[in-house]
Design an enzyme around this catalytic site. Structure first.
Site, PDB file in Angstrom:
ATOM      1  N   ARG A  64       0.763  -1.260  -0.092  1.00  0.00           N
ATOM      2  CA  ARG A  64      -0.009  -0.029  -0.012  1.00  0.00           C
ATOM      3  C   ARG A  64       0.694   1.220  -0.155  1.00  0.00           C
ATOM      4  O   ARG A  64       0.286   2.397  -0.119  1.00  0.00           O
ATOM      5  CB  ARG A  64      -0.956  -0.008   1.177  1.00  0.00           C
ATOM      6  CG  ARG A  64      -1.948  -1.255   1.170  1.00  0.00           C
ATOM      7  CD  ARG A  64      -2.810  -1.399   2.341  1.00  0.00           C
ATOM      8  NE  ARG A  64      -2.173  -2.307   3.027  1.00  0.00           N
ATOM      9  CZ  ARG A  64      -2.438  -2.868   4.237  1.00  0.00           C
ATOM     10  NH1 ARG A  64      -3.475  -2.724   4.779  1.00  0.00           N
ATOM     11  NH2 ARG A  64      -1.402  -3.657   4.916  1.00  0.00           N
TER      12      ARG A  64
HETATM   13  C1  UD1 Z   1      -1.653  -6.682  11.040  1.00  0.00           C
HETATM   14  C2  UD1 Z   1      -2.562  -7.572  11.988  1.00  0.00           C
HETATM   15  C3  UD1 Z   1      -3.861  -6.855  12.051  1.00  0.00           C
HETATM   16  C4  UD1 Z   1      -3.366  -5.487  13.004  1.00  0.00           C
HETATM   17  C5  UD1 Z   1      -2.502  -4.696  12.010  1.00  0.00           C
HETATM   18  C6  UD1 Z   1      -2.031  -3.592  13.156  1.00  0.00           C
HETATM   19  C7  UD1 Z   1      -2.183  -9.721  10.971  1.00  0.00           C
HETATM   20  C8  UD1 Z   1      -2.537 -11.127  10.125  1.00  0.00           C
HETATM   21  N1  UD1 Z   1      -2.722  -8.789  10.958  1.00  0.00           N
HETATM   22  O1  UD1 Z   1      -2.403  -6.343   9.690  1.00  0.00           O
HETATM   23  O2  UD1 Z   1      -4.595  -7.478  13.069  1.00  0.00           O
HETATM   24  O3  UD1 Z   1      -4.855  -4.805  13.386  1.00  0.00           O
HETATM   25  O4  UD1 Z   1      -1.434  -5.381  11.734  1.00  0.00           O
HETATM   26  O5  UD1 Z   1      -1.004  -2.672  12.478  1.00  0.00           O
HETATM   27  O6  UD1 Z   1      -1.142 -10.318  11.412  1.00  0.00           O
HETATM   28  N2  UD1 Z   1       5.154  -9.073   7.576  1.00  0.00           N
HETATM   29  C9  UD1 Z   1       6.023 -10.044   7.520  1.00  0.00           C
HETATM   30  N3  UD1 Z   1       5.918 -11.003   6.740  1.00  0.00           N
HETATM   31  C10 UD1 Z   1       4.669 -11.248   6.144  1.00  0.00           C
HETATM   32  C11 UD1 Z   1       3.543 -10.279   6.326  1.00  0.00           C
HETATM   33  C12 UD1 Z   1       3.868  -9.464   6.879  1.00  0.00           C
HETATM   34  O7  UD1 Z   1       7.295  -9.736   8.220  1.00  0.00           O
HETATM   35  O8  UD1 Z   1       4.543 -12.289   5.060  1.00  0.00           O
HETATM   36  C13 UD1 Z   1       5.311  -7.840   8.610  1.00  0.00           C
HETATM   37  C14 UD1 Z   1       5.188  -6.527   7.771  1.00  0.00           C
HETATM   38  O9  UD1 Z   1       6.575  -5.809   7.494  1.00  0.00           O
HETATM   39  C15 UD1 Z   1       4.791  -5.679   8.729  1.00  0.00           C
HETATM   40  C16 UD1 Z   1       3.968  -6.478   9.726  1.00  0.00           C
HETATM   41  O10 UD1 Z   1       4.283  -7.751   9.241  1.00  0.00           O
HETATM   42  O11 UD1 Z   1       5.769  -4.964   9.562  1.00  0.00           O
HETATM   43  C17 UD1 Z   1       2.412  -6.620   9.601  1.00  0.00           C
HETATM   44  O12 UD1 Z   1       1.944  -6.860   8.292  1.00  0.00           O
HETATM   45  P1  UD1 Z   1       0.887  -5.831   7.654  1.00  0.00           P
HETATM   46  O13 UD1 Z   1       0.760  -6.398   6.015  1.00  0.00           O
HETATM   47  O14 UD1 Z   1       1.101  -4.488   7.623  1.00  0.00           O
HETATM   48  O15 UD1 Z   1      -0.430  -6.193   8.458  1.00  0.00           O
HETATM   49  P2  UD1 Z   1      -1.647  -5.497   8.553  1.00  0.00           P
HETATM   50  O16 UD1 Z   1      -2.539  -5.750   7.380  1.00  0.00           O
HETATM   51  O17 UD1 Z   1      -1.505  -4.117   8.960  1.00  0.00           O
HETATM   52 CA    CA Z   2       0.358  -2.876   8.917  1.00  0.00          CA
END
Ligand code: UD1
Ligand code: CA
Length: 340
Positions: A17
């Site tokens: 995003r």
């Molecule tokens: C996530 C939470 C959501 C919460 C929100 C808070 C999950 C499924 N959802 O959603 O409940 O309200 O954060 O801000 O956890 N990342 C990895 N590897 C991956 C995917 C993500 O390291 O495969 C990291 C991203 O870099 C990021 C974090 O995990 O720092 C969260 O990922 P993001 O995609 O931002 O999750 P949200 O949709 O915001």
């Molecule tokens: Ca996030």
């Protein structure tokens, strides 16, 4: 936090995003990349170990933080936050204590809030603890679903929520504390049977409650756990942090003629009785001495400015060392002129 705690920062995601060629972890906020903010907060809590899960642009992220005392863990494919934690398991095989988990995109989080979560986790003897907050517009966040008795049942992602669940205003901040044994065994049970086909860390909460493990939720300030998913949120967080930085310098004796239009990076230092006029940028690792005058529109980066110096309007100063009482003229540019 103590030696028995390991902190894990999730920073492997691309940050779709953000619509950027740069990994989200490297986007700056008040002059410091998001990952830097998280690492600074975590280091103030003194965990035994700090691990950072990297994936998208892993080499760039590693290179930017090669000076920090952290262990990088590679998540080759980004299959979700739960999958990210699975990569950490073999690094923490001998770790019996607690694991604190933080997303890289929550840079306004304060050390005392993390410590508060840790304290609550220990005092309540919890297996999993999660930071939550209330938002008038909870869209985009996971919702905290509670049972009738008020205890946490599960977390449902925005995209998977029913209309009734989506109406819940209590959101998951994405910051957790886990007993490591419970975390890694619960991770083995989670599935990607959701809209995003991802392995969600949030499903560990439901798995824990199903096992009758104690799950605790602690409310945090909504602004502090603002998640940065796009550049609108990045700008909002920047504004919050900028106000905090400006306020703290004013309370330490710096006059900001117009704090609303003064931009001071988080690592810059300013001496008392310095006066900064509107529209100035004090960037990078700049150190402004006491009693300096910075006229409107000056841009100062990575410089040392001696006591009582005067920087003229609209000057550009980069990488210089200006002696006591020194002067830079209006519209003048001075770069990389390091003098004793
Ligand atoms: C996530 C939470 C959501 C919460 C929100 C808070 C999950 C499924 N959802 O959603 O409940 O309200 O954060 O801000 O956890 N990342 C990895 N590897 C991956 C995917 C993500 O390291 O495969 C990291 C991203 O870099 C990021 C974090 O995990 O720092 C969260 O990922 P993001 O995609 O931002 O999750 P949200 O949709 O915001
Ligand atoms: Ca996030």
């Amino acid at each position: 936090m103590g030696k028995e705690t390991a902190a894990v920062i999730l920073a492997a995601g691309k940050g779709v995003r953000m619509v950027s060629r740069k990994a989200k972890a490297l986007h700056p906020l008040c002059g410091m990349p998001l990952l830097g903010h998280l690492l600074r907060t975590v280091s103030r809590c003194e965990p035994g170990r700090t691990l950072v899960v990297v994936g998208y642009q892993a080499d760039e992220v590693r290179a930017a933080f090669s000076d920090w005392e952290v262990e990088f863990v590679l998540q080759e494919e980004q299959r979700g936050t739960g999958h990210a934690l699975m990569q950490v398991e073999r690094y923490l095989a001998d770790h019996g204590g607690e694991i604190m988990v933080l997303p890289v995109d929550t840079p306004l989080l304060k050390p005392y809030t993390l410590q508060g979560l840790m304290r609550e986790h220990r005092e309540k003897g919890a297996a999993a603890s999660v930071l939550t907050s209330f938002r008038s517009d909870p869209s985009g966040y996971g919702r905290v679903i509670r049972r009738q008795d008020g205890s946490v049942e599960k977390i449902v992602e925005d995209k998977d929520a029913t209309a009734e669940q989506a109406a819940v205003k209590e959101i998951n901040a994405g910051v957790y504390c886990f007993a490591s044994s419970v975390l890694f065994s619960a991770l083995k049970e989670i599935k990607d049977d959701n809209v995003q086909k991802e392995l969600y860390l949030t499903d560990v909460i439901e798995e824990a409650t199903k096992r009758s493990e104690k799950v605790v939720a602690l409310e945090a300030d909504a602004e502090e756990v603002l998640g940065i998913n796009d550049r609108v949120e990045l700008a909002r967080a920047e504004k919050v942090l900028r106000e905090e930085i400006n306020r703290s310098w004013m309370l330490r004796g710096v006059t900001l003629i117009d704090p609303e239009t003064t931009y001071i990076d988080c690592e810059a230092q300013i001496g008392e009785d310095t006066v900064i006029h509107p529209g100035c940028h004090i960037g990078g690792t700049t150190v402004l001495g006491k009693g300096c005058t910075v006229m409107p529109g000056a841009v100062v980066t990575d410089s040392r400015v001696g006591q009582g110096a005067r920087l003229g309007p609209y000057c550009i100063v980069h990488g210089i060392c200006l002696p006591y009482g020194g002067e830079v003229g209006a519209f003048e540019t001075k770069k990389n002129a390091l003098q004793p």
